[in-house]
Write an enzyme that holds these catalytic residues in place. Sequence first.
Site, PDB file in Angstrom:
ATOM      1  N   LYS A  32       0.792  -1.191   0.171  1.00 33.57           N
ATOM      2  CA  LYS A  32      -0.012  -0.042  -0.102  1.00 33.57           C
ATOM      3  C   LYS A  32       0.623   1.174  -0.060  1.00 33.57           C
ATOM      4  CE  LYS A  32      -2.043   1.734   3.710  1.00 33.57           C
ATOM      5  NZ  LYS A  32      -2.447   2.721   3.916  1.00 33.57           N
ATOM      6  N   ASP A  59      -3.552   4.177  -1.464  1.00 42.07           N
ATOM      7  CA  ASP A  59      -4.368   4.885  -1.170  1.00 42.07           C
ATOM      8  C   ASP A  59      -4.561   6.695  -0.996  1.00 42.07           C
ATOM      9  OD1 ASP A  59      -5.547   5.159   1.138  1.00 42.07           O
ATOM     10  OD2 ASP A  59      -4.567   4.046   2.807  1.00 42.07           O
ATOM     11  N   LYS A  61      -7.169   8.307  -1.011  1.00 44.65           N
ATOM     12  CA  LYS A  61      -8.518   8.684  -0.454  1.00 44.65           C
ATOM     13  C   LYS A  61      -9.527  10.192  -1.142  1.00 44.65           C
ATOM     14  CE  LYS A  61      -7.766   6.626   3.992  1.00 44.65           C
ATOM     15  NZ  LYS A  61      -5.958   6.179   4.307  1.00 44.65           N
ATOM     16  N   ASP A  64     -13.694  14.559  -4.369  1.00 42.98           N
ATOM     17  CA  ASP A  64     -14.586  15.957  -5.024  1.00 42.98           C
ATOM     18  C   ASP A  64     -15.446  16.226  -5.925  1.00 42.98           C
ATOM     19  OD1 ASP A  64     -13.164  18.518  -6.411  1.00 42.98           O
ATOM     20  OD2 ASP A  64     -10.908  18.131  -5.765  1.00 42.98           O
ATOM     21  N   THR A 119     -12.107   5.840  11.286  1.00 41.24           N
ATOM     22  CA  THR A 119     -11.445   5.601  12.516  1.00 41.24           C
ATOM     23  C   THR A 119     -11.875   6.148  13.562  1.00 41.24           C
ATOM     24  OG1 THR A 119      -9.540   4.220  11.741  1.00 41.24           O
ATOM     25  CG2 THR A 119     -11.516   2.818  11.869  1.00 41.24           C
ATOM     26  N   ARG A 211       3.112  -1.761  11.125  1.00 39.11           N
ATOM     27  CA  ARG A 211       3.948  -1.708  12.116  1.00 39.11           C
ATOM     28  C   ARG A 211       4.345  -2.968  11.926  1.00 39.11           C
ATOM     29  NH1 ARG A 211       1.774   3.663  15.107  1.00 39.11           N
ATOM     30  NH2 ARG A 211       0.037   2.134  14.210  1.00 39.11           N
TER      31      ARG A 211
HETATM   32  O1  C5P Z   1       1.509   0.090  10.903  1.00 36.43           O
HETATM   33  P1  C5P Z   1      -0.522   0.087  11.085  1.00 36.43           P
HETATM   34  O2  C5P Z   1      -0.460  -1.630  10.652  1.00 36.43           O
HETATM   35  O3  C5P Z   1      -1.280   0.828  12.671  1.00 36.43           O
HETATM   36  O4  C5P Z   1      -1.071   0.387   9.309  1.00 36.43           O
HETATM   37  C1  C5P Z   1      -2.021   0.716   9.273  1.00 36.43           C
HETATM   38  C2  C5P Z   1      -2.391   1.523   8.554  1.00 36.43           C
HETATM   39  O5  C5P Z   1      -3.724   0.937   7.968  1.00 36.43           O
HETATM   40  C3  C5P Z   1      -1.752   3.004   7.992  1.00 36.43           C
HETATM   41  O6  C5P Z   1      -1.151   2.308   6.723  1.00 36.43           O
HETATM   42  C4  C5P Z   1      -3.006   3.498   8.407  1.00 36.43           C
HETATM   43  O7  C5P Z   1      -2.622   4.828   8.022  1.00 36.43           O
HETATM   44  C5  C5P Z   1      -4.272   2.459   7.379  1.00 36.43           C
HETATM   45  N1  C5P Z   1      -5.355   2.180   8.355  1.00 36.43           N
HETATM   46  C6  C5P Z   1      -5.641   2.658   9.682  1.00 36.43           C
HETATM   47  N2  C5P Z   1      -7.270   2.481   9.349  1.00 36.43           N
HETATM   48  C7  C5P Z   1      -8.115   3.495   8.838  1.00 36.43           C
HETATM   49  C8  C5P Z   1      -7.225   3.708   7.306  1.00 36.43           C
HETATM   50  C9  C5P Z   1      -6.492   3.382   6.855  1.00 36.43           C
HETATM   51  O8  C5P Z   1      -4.278   2.009   9.575  1.00 36.43           O
HETATM   52  N3  C5P Z   1      -9.553   3.234   9.198  1.00 36.43           N
END
Ligand code: C5P
Length: 232
Positions: A32, A59, A61, A64, A119, A211
């Site tokens: 992503k 990603d 998003k 517009d 979220t 992460r």
């Molecule tokens: O590091 P981590 O596993 O938390 O990363 C999750 C990824 O998913 C990040 O790129 C974050 O921006 C994305 N994301 C999220 N929650 C959402 C939408 C996207 O964590 N509701």
Amino acid sequence: MGKDVIVALDFENREKTLGFLDLFTEEKPFVKIGMELFYAEGPAVVREIRARGHRIFLDLKLHDIPNTVKKAMAVLSALDVDMVNLHAAGTAAMMEAALEGLTRPDGTRPLLIAVTQLTSTDQERMERELLIPHPLEEVVLRYAENARRAGLDGVVCSPLEAGQVHDRCGADFLTVTPGVRFAGGDAGDQKRVTTPQRARALGSDYIVVGRPITRAGDPAAAYRRCLAEFVG
Ligand code: C5P
């Protein structure tokens, strides 16, 4: 279609991103690319990662007026990515225009996924700032239904919502779910987390993992563990 791990490349530049991808000597993860890397490096980094053989979820998003989103989607589609997204809040007209823009002359197109309510938006903010007086869960499901009717392929949601989304929108409507952590791992800023195994049991189609893989001592091993737990 479906059941795969998408690795979130949340890095600030090309050098760090490619250094990370170099750690994967055997596999080519679905990745992503988000706003940070795209705004820093532009379409060139997308082409470069694509040329290395990775599938890509871009990603960005989009949100517009329909005509602008349609034209922007045509540009993203020409980058030969596999999945893109937009905000369902842009309404059905915007989502339909996005689909038109995405569809290539040969009829193929990337998967198009909708963001429902972020979220980071909670019930109180939604009611007080956005004047939407309904349960957040209902709003998420309504946005998912709107996306389904507009012809989109799925939504981004929590694994905990994947079952309900499938019940309302059909088993083939994709759920792309972040908020995944290994059992006993550090949740970081994610509030409601799920293991890859549990996400699979709950019906997620794709898990987005950042992460737990990018910050692991051995990212390729963490990725393989994730795949083994989620895909089997
Ligand atoms: O590091 P981590 O596993 O938390 O990363 C999750 C990824 O998913 C990040 O790129 C974050 O921006 C994305 N994301 C999220 N929650 C959402 C939408 C996207 O964590 N509701």
